[in-house]
Motif scaffolding. Structure first.
Motif, mmCIF file in Angstrom:
data_model
loop_
_atom_site.group_PDB
_atom_site.id
_atom_site.type_symbol
_atom_site.label_atom_id
_atom_site.label_comp_id
_atom_site.label_asym_id
_atom_site.label_seq_id
_atom_site.Cartn_x
_atom_site.Cartn_y
_atom_site.Cartn_z
ATOM 1 N N MET A 206 13.119 7.825 26.009
ATOM 2 C CA MET A 206 12.465 8.146 27.278
ATOM 3 C C MET A 206 11.155 8.879 27.027
ATOM 4 S SD MET A 206 14.072 6.980 29.871
ATOM 5 C CE MET A 206 13.813 7.872 31.379
ATOM 6 N N LYS A 207 11.108 9.657 25.964
ATOM 7 C CA LYS A 207 9.868 10.383 25.695
ATOM 8 C C LYS A 207 8.758 9.462 25.232
ATOM 9 C CE LYS A 207 11.194 15.059 24.939
ATOM 10 N NZ LYS A 207 11.473 16.107 23.981
ATOM 11 N N PHE B 152 7.979 6.811 26.725
ATOM 12 C CA PHE B 152 7.448 6.127 27.898
ATOM 13 C C PHE B 152 6.490 7.080 28.592
ATOM 14 C CE2 PHE B 152 7.637 2.910 31.052
ATOM 15 C CZ PHE B 152 7.448 3.559 32.257
ATOM 16 N N LEU B 153 5.207 6.771 28.597
ATOM 17 C CA LEU B 153 4.217 7.660 29.200
ATOM 18 C C LEU B 153 3.743 7.076 30.514
ATOM 19 C CD1 LEU B 153 2.224 8.375 25.962
ATOM 20 C CD2 LEU B 153 3.996 9.759 26.978
ATOM 21 N N LEU C 289 2.787 11.952 31.979
ATOM 22 C CA LEU C 289 4.175 12.406 32.049
ATOM 23 C C LEU C 289 5.024 11.459 31.236
ATOM 24 C CD1 LEU C 289 4.461 12.936 35.879
ATOM 25 C CD2 LEU C 289 4.430 14.726 34.177
ATOM 26 N N ASN C 290 5.997 11.983 30.518
ATOM 27 C CA ASN C 290 6.873 11.046 29.827
ATOM 28 C C ASN C 290 8.142 10.834 30.642
ATOM 29 O OD1 ASN C 290 8.755 13.096 29.271
ATOM 30 N ND2 ASN C 290 7.785 13.586 27.341
ATOM 31 N N GLY C 291 8.975 9.923 30.157
ATOM 32 C CA GLY C 291 10.149 9.512 30.920
ATOM 33 C C GLY C 291 11.074 10.670 31.273
ATOM 34 N N MET C 292 11.292 11.594 30.325
ATOM 35 C CA MET C 292 12.202 12.714 30.601
ATOM 36 C C MET C 292 11.630 13.625 31.674
ATOM 37 S SD MET C 292 14.786 12.122 28.916
ATOM 38 C CE MET C 292 15.717 13.568 29.294
ATOM 39 N N LEU D 193 2.329 2.947 27.596
ATOM 40 C CA LEU D 193 1.512 3.688 28.559
ATOM 41 C C LEU D 193 1.557 2.910 29.861
ATOM 42 C CD1 LEU D 193 -0.388 6.034 28.907
ATOM 43 C CD2 LEU D 193 -2.196 4.702 27.921
#
Lengths: 345, 246
Positions: A145-146, A148-149, B73-76, A86
């Motif tokens: 990547m998902k 990573f918030l 928000l996430n990385g993508m 986060l």
């Protein structure tokens, strides 16, 4: 109370071995390079201080990548923690391309090492234009990547409201995200001192009602610390915060003296260094008491000539709390990677 | 600082009773509410006669705060937003473009630092001309030192056959505002923010570049002194445009 109940009350719940195995399983040690000198556990708060620019955000990004990578995937070992990160961006300067590039680089490297083609690594460092050999796993990249918030706050009231809301709704928001993995490993804060001046200004607008808490710097930081403690209790996470030094060192010669003295008393008293932190502390005492680990980064005087004959500046990373006698030296090179060079004493 | 009674219109739970309870704990505005520990407040509410209603009020307040919060928000999603919204604007100079790896990026603040007479204003004007002409965007130029020169910008615009009409069109997209102190700049920026928010139609000539030439002449009178570096005490949010500050 009967004898039965008394005996039940005295009897132990679990042995020390059982307790240790339970606690170490729940709250395991995290080793996040380049902060790998000290293993971190959930509940630790690490503060990285350095003037601007000293690659602090770069360290955060590298630690984040270690956190979001899985341990193994399709037979290739990545050595990550597979936990969510986060990232609270208070500086509002985060560049997602840097994260993406570093992640792709790591995936390529791990893939090549995993497939025994480690000698291709040197080649890839030199020929950076060769894009045709990108063999990383797209699905893995997307799932990382998902994990990573990201969240942005523009002033401390927004930060406060974000922390309050996150405490109640983090699980729900993670589920909304459909993130692969549901446990937050690290909470990263980029530049905890970002609102220092605005908060100091607003404390001069303090109100004169008696039992009303004014929006002063100390009150705001105290509430932030309280909210973060509550978050840390519910979701076992490590907090890593960067802090930019905002007061210039008035006597730069002090640093040379310090270097000389540190060389002379190598086996001397390490606590003498701790008495004089190399920067002026501006965060209120509630934050200082909250921090459990401290790191200081400064620019190194000598530059490093890498293969590409580029003059890259080197940085020195020093652990202030717990006090370690070694100083790490690193550079940030073209592929935005932090490469450790040598360990200074 | 929104006082709690303004919320009563839309949320009837925040009635006089609730506000009295909050006032007894020193909470008169939403900001005060943020500074307090909600568990503690709920525990105090337990002791009151209308405990359930008070706790419901606290929950409603929390949901109101949540509505204002930004989503995670996430990385993508960040990458998609970058590719879709945050384009790279050429600064008009190939050397600078290669240094900035493509040019000025939207959503980022680029700072030009240099001694006086090193070409900073020229760079700003060239970038304005380039953005207004090639990217069809509007430019908001804040000038603090009377260095803005429309003729110079016209020279940067390369013309083809209908040069005069093109020049007129491009120059009309650049608006220059002269400010001499930091407070006027805050006012100008706030006015700009309000105007951007209320802009209903997103036409092609949207604001893409905000230039401040130069920020140091506004801040030095306030900071003064030696040895204290501080950041400018202004937080402005311009997520879709690019700043250059010289």
């Amino acid at each position: 109370m009967g004898e039965h109940e008394a005996r039940g009350w005295i009897r132990s719940d679990e042995t020390a071995k059982q307790m240790l195995s339970r606690v170490l399983g729940d709250r395991a040690f995290l080793l996040l390079p380049p902060l790998h000198r000290v293993p971190l556990r959930a509940g630790n708060v690490v503060e990285i201080t350095g003037s601007s620019p000293t690659a602090k955000t770069q360290i955060l990004i590298q630690a984040a990548i270690t956190c979001i990578l899985p341990k193994t995937w399709n037979g290739v070992h990545y050595g990550g923690l597979e936990k969510l990160v986060l990232f609270l961006d208070l500086d509002c300067r985060f560049d997602v391309l840097r994260l993406s590039d570093m992640l792709k680089n790591r995936l390529l490297e791990a893939y090549r090492i995993g497939n025994g083609a480690w000698w291709q690594l040197e080649e890839s460092n030199v020929k950076t234009q060769d894009k045709s050999k990108i063999v990383y796993d797209e699905e893995l990249y997307v799932s990382c990547m998902k994990r990573f918030l990201y969240l942005r706050c523009y002033d401390s009231l927004e930060l406060l409201s974000t922390l309050k809301v996150l405490f109640y709704t983090l699980h729900y928001r993670i589920r909304l995200q459909e993130a692969c993995g549901s446990q937050v490993g690290v909470l990263m804060i980029d530049s905890i001192g970002a609102f220092h001046w605005t908060d100091r200004l607003s404390s001069s607008l303090a109100l004169d009602k008696n039992n009303r808490k004014s929006l002063s710097l100390t009150n705001v930081v105290e509430t932030i610390v309280q909210e973060m403690k509550k978050l840390m209790q519910v979701h076992s996470l490590v907090v890593i915060a960067t802090k930019a030094t905002i007061y210039e060192e008035k006597y730069p010669t002090n640093e040379n003296n310090r270097n000389i003295s540190s060389h002379s008393d190598l086996f001397g008293n390490p606590s003498s260094k701790a008495q004089q932190p190399p920067f002026r502390e501006f965060m209120p005492s509630s934050w200082q008491a909250f921090v459990t680990h401290k790191i200081f980064i400064r620019k190194s005087d000598d530059h490093h000539k890498s293969l590409g004959q580029q003059n890259l500046s080197a940085y020195l990373l020093e652990w202030l709390q717990p006090q370690l006698s070694s100083i790490d030296r690193f550079i940030v090179d073209d592929v935005s990677k932090l490469s450790h060079l040598q360990v200074l004493l | 600082m929104a006082p709690l009674k303004h919320l009563e219109m839309e949320n009837s739970i925040i009635d006089a009773c609730f506000r009295d309870f909050c006032a007894s704990h020193g909470i008169l505005t939403v900001e005060d509410f943020l500074l307090h520990d909600l568990y503690e407040l709920a525990a105090f509410a337990e002791r009151e006669a209308n405990a359930d209603r008070l706790k419901e009020g606290i929950t409603v307040m929390l949901s109101l705060i949540e509505v204002k919060c930004r989503p995670l928000l996430n990385g993508m999603e960040l990458l998609e937003d970058l590719q879709r919204n945050k384009h790279t604007l050429s600064s008009g100079d190939n050397g600078a473009d290669s240094l900035l790896q493509g040019g000025l990026r939207e959503g980022q603040l680029t700072e030009l630092v240099g001694p006086s007479s090193s070409g900073k204003t020229q760079f700003c004007m060239q970038a304005s001309a380039s953005v207004a002409e090639k990217q069809d965007g509007r430019v908001f130029y804040i000038d603090t030192g009377n260095s803005f020169c429309a003729r110079r910008i016209a020279q940067f615009i390369c013309g083809s056959s209908d040069a005069a009409a093109l020049r007129k069109r491009v120059l009309s997209r650049i608006s220059c505002h002269t400010v001499y102190d930091i407070y006027t700049m805050f006012d100008t920026l706030q006015g700009l923010e309000v105007a951007l928010r209320s802009q209903m139609n997103v036409n092609e000539y949207r604001l893409r570049l905000l230039v401040v030439d130069s920020i140091s002449s506004l801040i030095t009178p306030i900071l003064g002194g030696s040895g204290s570096q501080g950041t400018c005490p202004c937080t402005t949010r311009f997520d879709g445009g690019t700043w250059i500050s010289a």
